[in-house]
Design a protein around this motif. Sequence first.
Motif, PDB file in Angstrom:
ATOM      1  N   VAL A 122      26.908  33.635  -4.197  1.00 19.00           N
ATOM      2  CA  VAL A 122      27.554  32.998  -5.344  1.00 19.00           C
ATOM      3  C   VAL A 122      27.882  31.550  -4.993  1.00 19.00           C
ATOM      4  N   THR A 123      27.498  30.627  -5.851  1.00 27.15           N
ATOM      5  CA  THR A 123      27.797  29.209  -5.647  1.00 27.15           C
ATOM      6  C   THR A 123      28.441  28.652  -6.914  1.00 27.15           C
ATOM      7  N   GLY A 124      28.985  27.454  -6.786  1.00 28.47           N
ATOM      8  CA  GLY A 124      29.532  26.767  -7.950  1.00 28.47           C
ATOM      9  C   GLY A 124      30.932  27.203  -8.333  1.00 28.47           C
ATOM     10  N   ILE A 125      31.619  27.955  -7.464  1.00 27.33           N
ATOM     11  CA  ILE A 125      32.995  28.353  -7.734  1.00 27.33           C
ATOM     12  C   ILE A 125      33.879  27.886  -6.589  1.00 27.33           C
ATOM     13  N   THR A 126      35.161  27.745  -6.855  1.00 23.81           N
ATOM     14  CA  THR A 126      36.100  27.298  -5.837  1.00 23.81           C
ATOM     15  C   THR A 126      36.461  28.442  -4.892  1.00 23.81           C
ATOM     16  N   ASP A 127      37.104  28.089  -3.794  1.00 23.99           N
ATOM     17  CA  ASP A 127      37.525  29.116  -2.837  1.00 23.99           C
ATOM     18  C   ASP A 127      38.494  30.107  -3.480  1.00 23.99           C
TER      19      ASP A 127
ATOM     20  N   ALA B  35      32.797  32.290 -17.265  1.00 24.47           N
ATOM     21  CA  ALA B  35      32.029  31.157 -17.788  1.00 24.47           C
ATOM     22  C   ALA B  35      31.060  30.609 -16.741  1.00 24.47           C
ATOM     23  N   LYS B  36      31.555  30.393 -15.526  1.00 24.92           N
ATOM     24  CA  LYS B  36      30.724  29.783 -14.486  1.00 24.92           C
ATOM     25  C   LYS B  36      29.575  30.686 -14.057  1.00 24.92           C
ATOM     26  N   LEU B  37      29.810  31.993 -14.047  1.00 18.88           N
ATOM     27  CA  LEU B  37      28.795  32.929 -13.562  1.00 18.88           C
ATOM     28  C   LEU B  37      28.000  33.553 -14.700  1.00 18.88           C
ATOM     29  N   ASP B  38      28.248  33.072 -15.912  1.00 21.51           N
ATOM     30  CA  ASP B  38      27.523  33.550 -17.096  1.00 21.51           C
ATOM     31  C   ASP B  38      27.603  35.068 -17.191  1.00 21.51           C
ATOM     32  N   ALA B  39      28.800  35.600 -17.014  1.00 16.85           N
ATOM     33  CA  ALA B  39      29.021  37.048 -17.049  1.00 16.85           C
ATOM     34  C   ALA B  39      29.630  37.436 -18.386  1.00 16.85           C
ATOM     35  N   ARG B  40      29.126  38.510 -18.968  1.00 16.96           N
ATOM     36  CA  ARG B  40      29.614  38.946 -20.281  1.00 16.96           C
ATOM     37  C   ARG B  40      31.041  39.462 -20.220  1.00 16.96           C
TER      38      ARG B  40
END
Length: 220
Positions: free
Chosen positions: A153-158, A196-201
């Motif tokens: 997983v990338t693009g998210i904060t710690d 939103a960031k992970l495009d999860a429903r």
Amino acid sequence: MTAPVRVVLADDQPLVRAALRMVITDAPDLDVVGEAGTGAEAVRLVAELAPDVVVMDIRMPGTDGIRATRQITTGPATTHVIVLTTFDEDEYVYGALRAGAAGFLVKDMALDDILAAIRVVASGDGLIAPSVTRRLIKEFAGRPASAPPRPPVTGITDREREVLVLVGSGLSNTEIAAELSISVATAKTYLTRLLAKLDARDRVRLVILAYETGLVAPPG
């Protein structure tokens, strides 16, 4: 007033649909807008009516509930699917959730619990019957996915990663807040950002993602 949650019932047994319809229509915040006796009919009704939730049986003639769920959740509609069945074997739990179901319920649950589940799923949260939650976790640990392993997983904060790990471990928003010493409102904010960031429903997709990317270690 908030508009009622619009529900489609998909079950090949008319008596089951009639019982569910009677209970659902008695709830002022829920409305049955269509019924289907096959998975193919359910897919067609979703395209026509764009309901908020489909309550979907697994075993139906022709297109079964799992295939119908996959078609609905990969299509343009934002409809959420609750799989409702008399079967709670691991293969059905796993198949339904991988197909994109937001919840998995068994027919011997109390009707009030089924109504509550419709409301929860319509709000964007995932829900799994308590009787299958533990086996679901074991299923992810014990059965390799047919698809190649997903990249990290990338693009998210710690902090968001910490929240994702706790979601994948099955913690509620209240439990996540206590674990991280934050407010429940803040925990919900992190969850919204992750979706939103992970495009999860929904939350269930985050659980699957946490397992498939190795963020959550399989139980020993």
